[in-house]
Design a protein around this motif. Structure first.
Motif, PDB file in Angstrom:
ATOM      1  N   LEU A  59     -18.789  21.589  30.795  1.00  0.00           N
ATOM      2  CA  LEU A  59     -17.942  22.139  29.739  1.00  0.00           C
ATOM      3  C   LEU A  59     -16.777  21.188  29.520  1.00  0.00           C
ATOM      4  O   LEU A  59     -16.092  20.814  30.468  1.00  0.00           O
ATOM      5  CB  LEU A  59     -17.426  23.526  30.116  1.00  0.00           C
ATOM      6  N   ALA A  60     -16.575  20.772  28.259  1.00  0.00           N
ATOM      7  CA  ALA A  60     -15.501  19.820  27.981  1.00  0.00           C
ATOM      8  C   ALA A  60     -14.705  20.179  26.731  1.00  0.00           C
ATOM      9  O   ALA A  60     -13.513  19.870  26.657  1.00  0.00           O
ATOM     10  CB  ALA A  60     -16.078  18.403  27.833  1.00  0.00           C
ATOM     11  N   GLU A  61     -15.328  20.820  25.746  1.00  0.00           N
ATOM     12  CA  GLU A  61     -14.583  21.203  24.549  1.00  0.00           C
ATOM     13  C   GLU A  61     -13.529  22.241  24.920  1.00  0.00           C
ATOM     14  O   GLU A  61     -13.811  23.192  25.669  1.00  0.00           O
ATOM     15  CB  GLU A  61     -15.525  21.766  23.474  1.00  0.00           C
ATOM     16  N   GLY A  62     -12.329  22.080  24.369  1.00  0.00           N
ATOM     17  CA  GLY A  62     -11.199  22.928  24.750  1.00  0.00           C
ATOM     18  C   GLY A  62     -11.489  24.421  24.755  1.00  0.00           C
ATOM     19  O   GLY A  62     -11.301  25.094  25.789  1.00  0.00           O
ATOM     20  N   PRO A  63     -11.945  25.008  23.636  1.00  0.00           N
ATOM     21  CA  PRO A  63     -12.197  26.453  23.632  1.00  0.00           C
ATOM     22  C   PRO A  63     -13.269  26.868  24.635  1.00  0.00           C
ATOM     23  O   PRO A  63     -13.198  27.966  25.194  1.00  0.00           O
ATOM     24  CB  PRO A  63     -12.645  26.719  22.189  1.00  0.00           C
ATOM     25  N   CYS A  64     -14.271  26.005  24.881  1.00  0.00           N
ATOM     26  CA  CYS A  64     -15.330  26.341  25.835  1.00  0.00           C
ATOM     27  C   CYS A  64     -14.758  26.391  27.257  1.00  0.00           C
ATOM     28  O   CYS A  64     -15.062  27.313  28.037  1.00  0.00           O
ATOM     29  CB  CYS A  64     -16.465  25.329  25.745  1.00  0.00           C
ATOM     30  N   VAL A  65     -13.947  25.386  27.585  1.00  0.00           N
ATOM     31  CA  VAL A  65     -13.304  25.386  28.904  1.00  0.00           C
ATOM     32  C   VAL A  65     -12.394  26.608  29.053  1.00  0.00           C
ATOM     33  O   VAL A  65     -12.404  27.289  30.086  1.00  0.00           O
ATOM     34  CB  VAL A  65     -12.500  24.083  29.103  1.00  0.00           C
ATOM     35  N   ALA A  66     -11.625  26.901  28.010  1.00  0.00           N
ATOM     36  CA  ALA A  66     -10.666  28.006  28.075  1.00  0.00           C
ATOM     37  C   ALA A  66     -11.375  29.352  28.230  1.00  0.00           C
ATOM     38  O   ALA A  66     -10.900  30.234  28.960  1.00  0.00           O
ATOM     39  CB  ALA A  66      -9.792  28.001  26.827  1.00  0.00           C
ATOM     40  N   ARG A  67     -12.507  29.538  27.561  1.00  0.00           N
ATOM     41  CA  ARG A  67     -13.244  30.809  27.697  1.00  0.00           C
ATOM     42  C   ARG A  67     -13.735  30.986  29.131  1.00  0.00           C
ATOM     43  O   ARG A  67     -13.731  32.101  29.675  1.00  0.00           O
ATOM     44  CB  ARG A  67     -14.416  30.852  26.724  1.00  0.00           C
ATOM     45  N   TYR A  68     -14.183  29.888  29.736  1.00  0.00           N
ATOM     46  CA  TYR A  68     -14.628  29.957  31.126  1.00  0.00           C
ATOM     47  C   TYR A  68     -13.447  30.255  32.044  1.00  0.00           C
ATOM     48  O   TYR A  68     -13.534  31.107  32.950  1.00  0.00           O
ATOM     49  CB  TYR A  68     -15.303  28.646  31.517  1.00  0.00           C
TER      50      TYR A  68
END
Length: 569
Positions: A59-68
């Motif tokens: 996971l590297a895209e900002g929103p994807c990382v933040a959701r995790y």
């Protein structure tokens, strides 16, 4: 132009990562103040570790990382490694799921789990997170951190993350409007047009039945040369992104771009065309079983590739290769000059004059080569007053051939096969040839006659309607070989010195050749052919001199040469 060293780039990436983590920490400190108070000085390390785990799961895209990271506040640190969270480990470890799908499915499963816990505690006090509050929090993360950028990237970026399921459940592809497909079929020596093989089953694509790797193959006609086949696509969507963008069906090629979106993309069909038929060399309207190149198109069926459970189908893209469906019939009769030819395409007569000219060229080429043969005989043997007497019959008789593309057994996923069927009832070569002249050697003289004769029938049938065996193997039995040995006769001519000349052994050498059907070199297809060659001809002569006695001398009579190299197709 500014240039940075690898060390400088690494330093910038480290600074970008620290800013990324700092912003994530600041954001969730406002969203989860109780956790900030509980962790105190350990809060920064908690966020950094969560980001590290996100990286470990690609996971590297900002929103994807933040959701995790948000899920760590719900389930605790490294929740995917805890007992009871095997579902999370399966999602994060599946390479078929993209970095956008993994957090989406983790969020959907978390909602299901929270709803299950709340349902199980109905009527009793419960301190768990309300599902609606979690869903609202996730929506805020996606909206507020859309411009967070990619983890470690120096250049800022913004990405919109979909939260609604939008995927393809199944795609059904087939051809319609193909009742016009007919083939020429041989019964005894008569030809009939009959329907082609029954249509193959339609192609179905889903997450367990992937797209065939070789693309799709369609038999159709070029514009203005016959009715086209239509490609039909049916799509069963899973969810939808709400703005009628998906599903999307697009077909690109020489015509440009055709596309359909939303509801109209669920069942759509359109004509597919082949490339126009181009004349082959020698001016023939069509070469025998000439394959040419298919026309390339691209079919795309797209969605957001987002589903709540399981690996998505996402977007499907495949080449579509269109082949001319024309079926050809060629009937030849070469018993007199000129040859007669009947050429048809799909039941419609075509211009066959180039085929007639091809047989006329056969006789012209042979006449020119026999003129050279006489000169070669005079030059090699030393004979004077040389003459050539010849009675040839070349590729005489009748033949019928039919060819055209046939759909593969599996239909669209299969490459089509160039079907070839026919018969030959001909005499490949019937020849009576005599070279004669007068030979003088060491005071001796003789009249010599060099003869070769023979007849070789060419009677065969050919059928190829599947990929195997390969075309050269199918054609090999149609080829006949010929060999007509030379015979030498010599009549001594009396001289005043009574020196005599006669052969002591038969002449070596022969007329050799091949005829039949063969793969056309270079450009592909099949051709009728006849090749004739002269093997070196020689003998040993004895010279009887009443005074000097008998001597022997090797004498060449003809050198190796090509007598004919003719082909048509």
């Amino acid at each position: 132009m500014l240039s940075l060293s690898p060390q400088q780039m690494d330093l910038l990436a480290q600074v970008a990562r620290e800013r990324f983590v700092h912003r994530v920490a600041a954001y969730f400190a406002l969203q989860w103040p109780a956790m900030l108070e509980r962790l105190g000085d350990r809060y920064g390390a908690f966020i950094d570790l969560a980001v590290q785990h996100a990286q470990k799961h690609q996971l590297a895209e900002g929103p994807c990382v933040a959701r995790y990271v948000n899920l760590w506040f719900v389930w605790g640190p490294a929740f995917e490694d805890k007992p009871g969270f095997e579902w999370a480990k399966d999602i994060l470890g599946d390479a078929r799921r993209s970095e956008f799908i993994k957090p989406h499915q983790l969020v959907r499963r978390t909602l299901d789990e929270l709803q299950r816990l709340h349902a199980a505690s109905a009527g009793r006090p419960h301190t768990g997170l309300p599902p609606a509050d979690f869903e609202a929090a996730d929506a805020r993360v996606v909206a507020d951190l859309a411009d967070l950028g990619r983890l470690g990237d120096v250049v800022p970026s913004k990405v919109q993350v979909a939260r609604l399921s939008c995927d393809l459940d199944a795609i059904d592809i087939g051809t319609i409007d193909t009742a016009w497909r007919h083939e020429y079929r041989l019964t005894d020596k008569d030809w009939q047009r009959a329907p082609g093989p029954a249509p193959a089953p339609r192609l179905r694509i889903n997450t367990t039945q992937p797209l065939p790797p070789a693309g799709l193959h369609v038999l159709t006609h070029a514009p203005g040369e016959g009715p086209p086949a239509r490609l039909q696509v049916k799509v069963r969507a899973l969810g939808g992104c709400g703005d009628h963008t998906h599903p999307r069906v697009a077909f690109t090629g020489g015509h440009g771009l055709w596309e359909w979106r939303g509801h109209e993309a669920t069942a759509v069909s359109w004509p597919v065309h082949a490339a126009p038929t181009l004349p082959v060399p020698d001016g023939l309207v069509a070469g025998i079983a000439h394959e040419g190149s298919p026309q390339w198109h691209t079919l795309q069926v797209a969605s957001c590739g987002l589903r709540d459970h399981g690996a998505p189908l996402g977007e499907v893209a495949t080449p579509v290769l269109s082949y001319p469906a024309d079926q050809w019939l060629l009937e030849l009769r070469h018993t007199t000059k000129p040859a007669t030819c009947r050429l048809e395409r799909d039941g419609i007569a075509q211009d066959g004059s180039a085929w007639q000219r091809g047989f006329a060229r056969l006789h012209d080429d042979f006449k020119a080569s026999t003129d050279q043969l006489l000169l070669a005989f005079e030059r090699t043997s030393g004979a004077t007053a040389a003459q050539l007497d010849i009675e040839p019959s070349l590729m005489a008789g009748q033949a019928g051939l039919s060819w055209g593309w046939r759909e593969g057994p599996q239909g669209l996923p299969d490459e089509p096969v160039m079907r070839l069927e026919g018969w030959l009832d001909m005499v490949a070569c019937a020849l009576q040839l005599q070279l004669s002249g007068e030979l003088s050697l060491a005071g001796a003289r003789a009249r010599l006659r060099l003869r070769a004769q023979g007849s070789t029938p060419l009677r065969t049938r050919v059928l190829r309607d599947s990929k195997l065996p390969l075309l050269p193997e199918v054609l090999a039995p149609t080829v006949v070989k010929l060999r007509y040995p030379f015979e030498l006769e010599m009549d001594p001519i009396v001289t005043p010195d009574h020196v005599a000349l006669h052969p002591t052994m038969p002449a070596t050498g022969a007329i050799v050749g091949e005829a039949g059907l063969r793969a056309k070199p270079g450009s592909g297809g099949v051709q009728l052919f006849l090749s004739l060659r002269i093997e070196p001809v020689a003998t040993t002569l004895a010279i009887h001199d009443p005074v000097l006695g008998t001597s022997r001398q090797a004498r060449p009579l003809l050198s190796a040469m090509t007598l004919l190299d003719w082909s048509l197709g």
